[in-house]
Design a protein around this motif. Sequence first.
Motif, mmCIF file in Angstrom:
data_model
loop_
_atom_site.group_PDB
_atom_site.id
_atom_site.type_symbol
_atom_site.label_atom_id
_atom_site.label_comp_id
_atom_site.label_asym_id
_atom_site.label_seq_id
_atom_site.Cartn_x
_atom_site.Cartn_y
_atom_site.Cartn_z
ATOM 1 N N UNK A 64 0.832 -1.206 0.000
ATOM 2 C CA UNK A 64 0.000 0.000 0.000
ATOM 3 C C UNK A 64 0.869 1.259 0.000
ATOM 4 N N UNK A 65 1.951 1.198 0.790
ATOM 5 C CA UNK A 65 2.881 2.329 0.795
ATOM 6 C C UNK A 65 3.511 2.524 -0.578
ATOM 7 N N UNK A 66 3.879 1.414 -1.223
ATOM 8 C CA UNK A 66 4.471 1.512 -2.562
ATOM 9 C C UNK A 66 3.495 2.119 -3.551
ATOM 10 N N UNK A 83 1.577 6.608 -6.743
ATOM 11 C CA UNK A 83 0.498 7.560 -7.064
ATOM 12 C C UNK A 83 0.978 8.990 -6.885
ATOM 13 N N UNK A 84 1.719 9.249 -5.802
ATOM 14 C CA UNK A 84 2.225 10.606 -5.557
ATOM 15 C C UNK A 84 3.160 11.047 -6.674
ATOM 16 N N UNK A 85 4.011 10.115 -7.125
ATOM 17 C CA UNK A 85 4.939 10.436 -8.212
ATOM 18 C C UNK A 85 4.177 10.710 -9.507
#
Length: 516
Positions: free
Chosen positions: A78-80, A85-87
């Motif tokens: 989920x963190x990945x 998504x942020x990138x």
Amino acid sequence: MNRFRFRIRFEDRVGMVRDVAEVVSGHGANILSLEVKPGEMHIQVDQVSPTVLENMLKRVQTIANVLEVTPVEWLPHELAQQRLRAILDTVEEGILVVDARGTVSLCNRKAAEILGLGHSLIGNSLKHLGFPREILTSLGVGRLSQQEILLSTPYGRLRCLVKSQPLVDEEGKPAGAMITFEKMSQVRRLVQSLTQPVMITFEEIIYASQKMAEVVALAKTVAKSDSTILIRGESGTGKELFARAIHMASPRRDNPFVVVNCAAIPDTLLESELFGYANGTFTGALKGGRQGLFEFAHQGTIFLDEIAEIPPYVQAKLLRVLQEGCVRRLGEMLENKVDVRVIAATNRNLEEMVAEGSFREDLFYRLNVIPLYLPPLRERKEDIPALAWHFIQKFNQRLGKNVRSLSEAALRRLYDYDWPGNVRELENVIERAMNLAQGERIEPENIILPEKNLASKSPSGLKRAMEEIERQAVIEALNQGGSVRKAAKILGVSHTTIINKMRRYRISGKTSGQWK
């Protein structure tokens, strides 16, 4: 009751995952996700009460070789995904990840914004989203280099620049593609920001005369609107300078300013340069077609210098742009809306050209909404000292000089000259004088001007006679050949040369009535 995630650190041994799973399931908890790596395990469970959860974690802690049980907010995958998504959402291009069938499995914020469909993009096919056939057929085949496409969106038709990179699975088989795309308007802004020449403002226009003060005041006023401007004036009076200043004083200042010298582009290329062309329109055309300068100038300003030199068939298309704000590329049926302010300029008498039939009357009135006349330098000689000092400062820096003044005699020479080349000629004379000056002052001997008979605007008798002979030769060749191309062959010159001579000597079909 919410989903709960926790991490288990342990000494690695056979059966650890099985033992943990038995404890969790024994407490009636449903394992939603399980990620394991040596010495560490992450679990997500669902639908348990706080009491059951507390008992379950205590029991997991007692399993052999378990070192630590810690609640966590997110699982590693989920963190990945969040980082990815942020990138993706910081990228100013639209990004779509699709499978081998062309179905969207991932998209970024920009893609949803461009296509106007929000998160409903996920699960849609490229075909449904309006991507052309060549994008679909490229999936898994190979990399698709930049190509311009036309998409239909809830906002209307949209031109985009698209690239495609194939994706493969672990066995090297096609698994889909990552497609990136961006609006052509954004591409234009990027190109403009990288290539835009130095722009000037009205404050940088040098003058001291009342005549120029009135022209500048009018130009500042009309700069705020979107109306078409026609700048008239002799060569060298600063028409492009004013066009740039008008653009910079307008609400369009942050968008492209495109300069087109209509006399410098061959007639055969002018239409495609201004309006663009579709894919495969002619031999040598770029794959995917090409946008024209009107599209490139979208939301900005286009400056059409030497507007009197455009041929009749281009005049008709230009009129369409001015009337409807629509551009049709060569070889295309669809029209594209463009939002462009037009500033045109000429040193020729358009009224005479309209009377002769070489310039469209309706186009003239469309261009002449706001006329702006720049007086020649000989009519505003009080501007000469200010302009001369400006050029001295400019060339001091460029030439490494330290000239501080003009002698009175040198200034008198500048006043006594008629300046047929206007401000451009004055700049050249000052540059020449700067090269010749020995000290800190320009002397009269440093001011080199043409002889008065050469500076005269009226051609000599010999020159007039030669021009009349040339004019008659062109007319006779046209009459003999019956067409422009045959006349060019008779005289042994190019087709373009004949057309230029016809314009220069104002030769039209009315002159002889025997050719088309």
